[in-house]
Design an enzyme around this catalytic site. Structure first.
Site, PDB file in Angstrom:
ATOM      1  N   ASP A  17       0.796  -1.242   0.000  1.00 43.53           N
ATOM      2  CA  ASP A  17       0.000   0.000   0.000  1.00 43.53           C
ATOM      3  C   ASP A  17       0.831   1.297   0.000  1.00 43.53           C
ATOM      4  OD1 ASP A  17      -1.981  -1.882   0.183  1.00 43.53           O
ATOM      5  OD2 ASP A  17      -2.817  -1.186   2.077  1.00 43.53           O
ATOM      6  N   LYS A 114      -7.066  -4.906  -2.997  1.00 41.25           N
ATOM      7  CA  LYS A 114      -7.849  -5.415  -1.857  1.00 41.25           C
ATOM      8  C   LYS A 114      -8.752  -4.323  -1.335  1.00 41.25           C
ATOM      9  CE  LYS A 114      -4.130  -4.248   1.296  1.00 41.25           C
ATOM     10  NZ  LYS A 114      -4.858  -3.182   2.010  1.00 41.25           N
ATOM     11  N   CYS A 159      -2.037  -2.742   7.646  1.00 40.78           N
ATOM     12  CA  CYS A 159      -1.960  -3.683   6.528  1.00 40.78           C
ATOM     13  C   CYS A 159      -0.674  -4.502   6.513  1.00 40.78           C
ATOM     14  CB  CYS A 159      -2.192  -2.942   5.219  1.00 40.78           C
ATOM     15  SG  CYS A 159      -3.906  -2.367   5.091  1.00 40.78           S
TER      16      CYS A 159
HETATM   17  C1  VGL Z   1      -4.666   0.710   5.657  1.00 42.33           C
HETATM   18  C2  VGL Z   1      -6.240   1.613   7.043  1.00 42.33           C
HETATM   19  C3  VGL Z   1      -7.198   1.513   6.054  1.00 42.33           C
HETATM   20  C4  VGL Z   1      -3.255   0.285   5.463  1.00 42.33           C
HETATM   21  C5  VGL Z   1      -5.607   0.580   4.661  1.00 42.33           C
HETATM   22  O1  VGL Z   1      -2.792   0.192   4.310  1.00 42.33           O
HETATM   23  O2  VGL Z   1      -2.562   0.047   6.492  1.00 42.33           O
HETATM   24  N1  VGL Z   1      -4.999   1.208   6.848  1.00 42.33           N
HETATM   25  N2  VGL Z   1      -6.878   0.993   4.869  1.00 42.33           N
END
Ligand code: VGL
Ligand code: ZN
Length: 212
Positions: A17, A114, A159
């Site tokens: 991410d 995702k 994540c």
């Molecule tokens: C994430 C919160 C919401 C992450 C993704 O990538 O850690 N955290 N969506």
């Protein structure tokens, strides 16, 4: 003399991410999140194989506070458990959902998206937050013969943590590249994440050890 790191065919770098919304100026900015980018660009060529993940939500996703008329960082019980409510982030097709512009995408052999189901969040690269619905990543990694995941990216306490924990549960070895991660750190979530990961047998290393 220090043993230098040589990635094998069984090793894969998993970059979690590294998207605009998780970097300074983004909707769910992780403090100094952008600092991981140059490190990851240096790490990736050390590996023979690299996989990226991309948080990829539809508008009005269940993890968004705005969907429920709530305030970001409140929590809400959803059918699969307690959900932290986030600012709208990583909405499909928006600039915030794109990878950081300086992240070198060329090494990515697979990009796992995702969080695209409207009613369920997905922190882990392996499972939705119900811990039942699979993303298909475990099957892919097994098919490719990977055994050891080196995990880095954003955010360490969400994540990255869930991906590393699920990797171990799925029978892979998991090492977190600590300095190539940054955390959100919500109500002590970072310390808790480190403890949980250590308890699960996840190893921690520094990028310098892999670049040597
Ligand atoms: C994430 C919160 C919401 C992450 C993704 O990538 O850690 N955290 N969506
Ligand atoms: Zn998200």
């Amino acid at each position: 003399m220090q043993q230098s790191f040589q990635a094998t065919e069984a090793d894969v770098l998993v970059v979690v991410d590294v998207q605009n919304d998780f970097c300074p100026g983004g909707a769910l900015a992780v403090e100094r999140g952008d600092e991981v980018v140059p490190l990851i660009n240096k790490l990736a060529p050390q590996f023979r194989h690299v996989v990226f993940t991309q948080d990829w939500h539809p508008p009005r996703h269940a993890s968004f506070a705005s969907t429920h008329g709530k305030t970001p960082f409140d929590t809400l019980p959803l059918y699969y458990g307690e959900q932290v409510l986030w600012p709208d982030h990583c909405v499909q097709g928006t600039p915030g959902a794109e990878f950081h512009p300086a992240l070198d995408r060329r090494p990515a052999e697979l990009i796992v998206r995702k969080g695209f189901r409207p009613n369920i969040d997905s922190y882990s690269a392996f499972f939705e937050n119900d811990h039942v619905t699979r993303t298909g990543l475990a099957g892919y990694l097994r098919d490719r013969g990977f055994r050891h995941l080196y995990v880095c990216g954003l955010a360490l306490d969400f994540c990255v943590k869930w991906s590393a924990l699920d990797a171990v549960q799925e029978g892979f070895l998991a090492t977190v590249v600590d300095d190539a991660c940054r955390a959100i750190d919500l109500n002590g979530s970072l310390a808790q994440a480190r403890a949980e990961m250590k308890g699960a047998g996840i190893l921690f290393t520094q990028s310098a050890k892999l670049l040597a």
